[in-house]
Design a protein around this motif. Sequence first.
Motif, mmCIF file in Angstrom:
data_model
loop_
_atom_site.group_PDB
_atom_site.id
_atom_site.type_symbol
_atom_site.label_atom_id
_atom_site.label_comp_id
_atom_site.label_asym_id
_atom_site.label_seq_id
_atom_site.Cartn_x
_atom_site.Cartn_y
_atom_site.Cartn_z
ATOM 1 N N ARG A 59 11.222 2.972 5.180
ATOM 2 C CA ARG A 59 11.491 2.456 3.838
ATOM 3 C C ARG A 59 10.268 1.697 3.340
ATOM 4 O O ARG A 59 9.797 0.757 3.974
ATOM 5 C CB ARG A 59 12.701 1.535 3.854
ATOM 6 N N VAL A 60 9.779 2.119 2.189
ATOM 7 C CA VAL A 60 8.625 1.497 1.561
ATOM 8 C C VAL A 60 9.133 0.592 0.441
ATOM 9 O O VAL A 60 9.844 1.045 -0.456
ATOM 10 C CB VAL A 60 7.660 2.563 0.991
ATOM 11 N N ASP A 61 8.810 -0.686 0.513
ATOM 12 C CA ASP A 61 9.265 -1.630 -0.513
ATOM 13 C C ASP A 61 8.493 -2.930 -0.376
ATOM 14 O O ASP A 61 7.768 -3.125 0.592
ATOM 15 C CB ASP A 61 10.763 -1.896 -0.385
ATOM 16 N N GLN A 62 8.673 -3.829 -1.317
ATOM 17 C CA GLN A 62 8.028 -5.133 -1.231
ATOM 18 C C GLN A 62 8.784 -6.007 -0.236
ATOM 19 O O GLN A 62 9.946 -5.770 0.054
ATOM 20 C CB GLN A 62 7.893 -5.788 -2.608
ATOM 21 N N GLY A 63 8.115 -6.987 0.296
ATOM 22 C CA GLY A 63 8.607 -7.764 1.428
ATOM 23 C C GLY A 63 9.854 -8.585 1.220
ATOM 24 O O GLY A 63 10.441 -9.047 2.188
ATOM 25 N N LEU A 64 10.291 -8.793 -0.014
ATOM 26 C CA LEU A 64 11.505 -9.564 -0.244
ATOM 27 C C LEU A 64 12.766 -8.713 -0.181
ATOM 28 O O LEU A 64 13.864 -9.228 -0.282
ATOM 29 C CB LEU A 64 11.428 -10.289 -1.600
ATOM 30 N N GLN A 65 12.600 -7.411 -0.012
ATOM 31 C CA GLN A 65 13.744 -6.513 0.085
ATOM 32 C C GLN A 65 14.184 -6.397 1.543
ATOM 33 O O GLN A 65 13.356 -6.358 2.448
ATOM 34 C CB GLN A 65 13.386 -5.118 -0.455
ATOM 35 N N ALA A 66 15.482 -6.319 1.740
ATOM 36 C CA ALA A 66 16.015 -6.187 3.105
ATOM 37 C C ALA A 66 15.641 -4.831 3.685
ATOM 38 O O ALA A 66 15.587 -3.821 2.970
ATOM 39 C CB ALA A 66 17.533 -6.349 3.080
ATOM 40 N N ASP A 67 15.382 -4.825 4.971
ATOM 41 C CA ASP A 67 15.166 -3.594 5.739
ATOM 42 C C ASP A 67 13.939 -2.787 5.338
ATOM 43 O O ASP A 67 13.867 -1.605 5.639
ATOM 44 C CB ASP A 67 16.404 -2.689 5.672
ATOM 45 N N PHE A 68 12.971 -3.406 4.653
ATOM 46 C CA PHE A 68 11.758 -2.644 4.376
ATOM 47 C C PHE A 68 10.938 -2.572 5.661
ATOM 48 O O PHE A 68 11.048 -3.417 6.532
ATOM 49 C CB PHE A 68 10.953 -3.263 3.232
ATOM 50 N N VAL A 69 10.123 -1.549 5.796
ATOM 51 C CA VAL A 69 9.255 -1.407 6.960
ATOM 52 C C VAL A 69 7.797 -1.456 6.537
ATOM 53 O O VAL A 69 6.982 -2.094 7.170
ATOM 54 C CB VAL A 69 9.555 -0.092 7.718
ATOM 55 N N VAL A 70 7.468 -0.765 5.458
ATOM 56 C CA VAL A 70 6.093 -0.719 4.975
ATOM 57 C C VAL A 70 6.038 -1.358 3.599
ATOM 58 O O VAL A 70 6.758 -0.952 2.688
ATOM 59 C CB VAL A 70 5.577 0.737 4.907
ATOM 60 N N GLY A 71 5.189 -2.354 3.471
ATOM 61 C CA GLY A 71 4.993 -3.031 2.194
ATOM 62 C C GLY A 71 3.729 -2.530 1.517
ATOM 63 O O GLY A 71 3.102 -1.569 1.958
ATOM 64 N N PRO A 72 3.330 -3.207 0.465
ATOM 65 C CA PRO A 72 2.128 -2.801 -0.258
ATOM 66 C C PRO A 72 0.874 -3.142 0.533
ATOM 67 O O PRO A 72 0.874 -4.026 1.382
ATOM 68 C CB PRO A 72 2.203 -3.622 -1.545
ATOM 69 N N LEU A 73 -0.199 -2.428 0.237
ATOM 70 C CA LEU A 73 -1.496 -2.780 0.795
ATOM 71 C C LEU A 73 -2.014 -4.009 0.053
ATOM 72 O O LEU A 73 -1.446 -4.411 -0.968
ATOM 73 C CB LEU A 73 -2.455 -1.602 0.699
ATOM 74 N N ILE A 74 -3.075 -4.597 0.527
ATOM 75 C CA ILE A 74 -3.509 -5.898 0.022
ATOM 76 C C ILE A 74 -4.129 -5.835 -1.375
ATOM 77 O O ILE A 74 -4.000 -6.764 -2.158
ATOM 78 C CB ILE A 74 -4.460 -6.584 1.029
ATOM 79 N N ASN A 75 -4.830 -4.744 -1.712
ATOM 80 C CA ASN A 75 -5.449 -4.640 -3.036
ATOM 81 C C ASN A 75 -5.810 -3.181 -3.317
ATOM 82 O O ASN A 75 -5.611 -2.304 -2.466
ATOM 83 C CB ASN A 75 -6.690 -5.547 -3.145
ATOM 84 N N GLN A 76 -6.337 -2.922 -4.504
ATOM 85 C CA GLN A 76 -6.682 -1.552 -4.890
ATOM 86 C C GLN A 76 -7.769 -0.976 -3.988
ATOM 87 O O GLN A 76 -7.764 0.217 -3.687
ATOM 88 C CB GLN A 76 -7.114 -1.494 -6.357
ATOM 89 N N ALA A 77 -8.689 -1.806 -3.547
ATOM 90 C CA ALA A 77 -9.736 -1.316 -2.637
ATOM 91 C C ALA A 77 -9.121 -0.769 -1.351
ATOM 92 O O ALA A 77 -9.608 0.220 -0.791
ATOM 93 C CB ALA A 77 -10.729 -2.433 -2.328
ATOM 94 N N ALA A 78 -8.040 -1.373 -0.876
ATOM 95 C CA ALA A 78 -7.362 -0.886 0.332
ATOM 96 C C ALA A 78 -6.716 0.472 0.074
ATOM 97 O O ALA A 78 -6.790 1.373 0.923
ATOM 98 C CB ALA A 78 -6.329 -1.899 0.811
ATOM 99 N N ILE A 79 -6.078 0.638 -1.077
ATOM 100 C CA ILE A 79 -5.492 1.938 -1.449
ATOM 101 C C ILE A 79 -6.593 2.994 -1.509
ATOM 102 O O ILE A 79 -6.448 4.102 -0.974
ATOM 103 C CB ILE A 79 -4.763 1.849 -2.811
ATOM 104 N N ASP A 80 -7.706 2.657 -2.150
ATOM 105 C CA ASP A 80 -8.825 3.594 -2.269
ATOM 106 C C ASP A 80 -9.373 3.974 -0.899
ATOM 107 O O ASP A 80 -9.688 5.139 -0.646
ATOM 108 C CB ASP A 80 -9.935 2.998 -3.136
ATOM 109 N N LYS A 81 -9.489 2.985 0.002
ATOM 110 C CA LYS A 81 -10.004 3.242 1.345
ATOM 111 C C LYS A 81 -9.094 4.196 2.112
ATOM 112 O O LYS A 81 -9.558 5.179 2.701
ATOM 113 C CB LYS A 81 -10.147 1.933 2.120
#
Length: 178
Positions: free
Chosen positions: A9-31
Amino acid sequence: MKEAVEEIRVDQGLQADFVVGPLINQAAIDKVSQLVEQAKALGAKTLFGGRPNEKGGLFYAPTILTNVTDDMEIQSTEIFGPVFPVYTFTDENEVVARANDTEHGLVAYAFTRDLGRAFRLSRNIEAGVVVLNSGSVGTASVPFGGIKQSGYGREGSYYGIEEYVHVKYVLMAGLGQP
């Protein structure tokens, strides 16, 4: 593995049962995107994911890459994203040699049913953390940190607090004597 990754489950950290949250910034997504695309251009196959998540923003879809080889940049770069490059090997010694053939050493993951192999891998792989038969590195109560170019010291646990403590030795003798 594909079935397990599909369930992540991909979601932001305040949601129950999430496993993967967002990356830290756009540079991380690009990398992460660049590493995946480079691997695919050199012959890696996408078994699952392989793109930013449909949620948009800083979310990247959990990704499985197969046919990954040692000449791909993804093999020698700390990804810091939800990408599982899958390598083939012929024996345990090859696995250890390939795992250690990097300037990095944060976390290594291995899956095995052989208890002896589990102990050998945990002893021989050069990483600050070795995780066996799990995708989780634990909790804040365990020491976390790397070796080589992946850092020095630990965070979490007694060992993490030790980084912020100055030890002082004081010896007093002869007090109250004329």
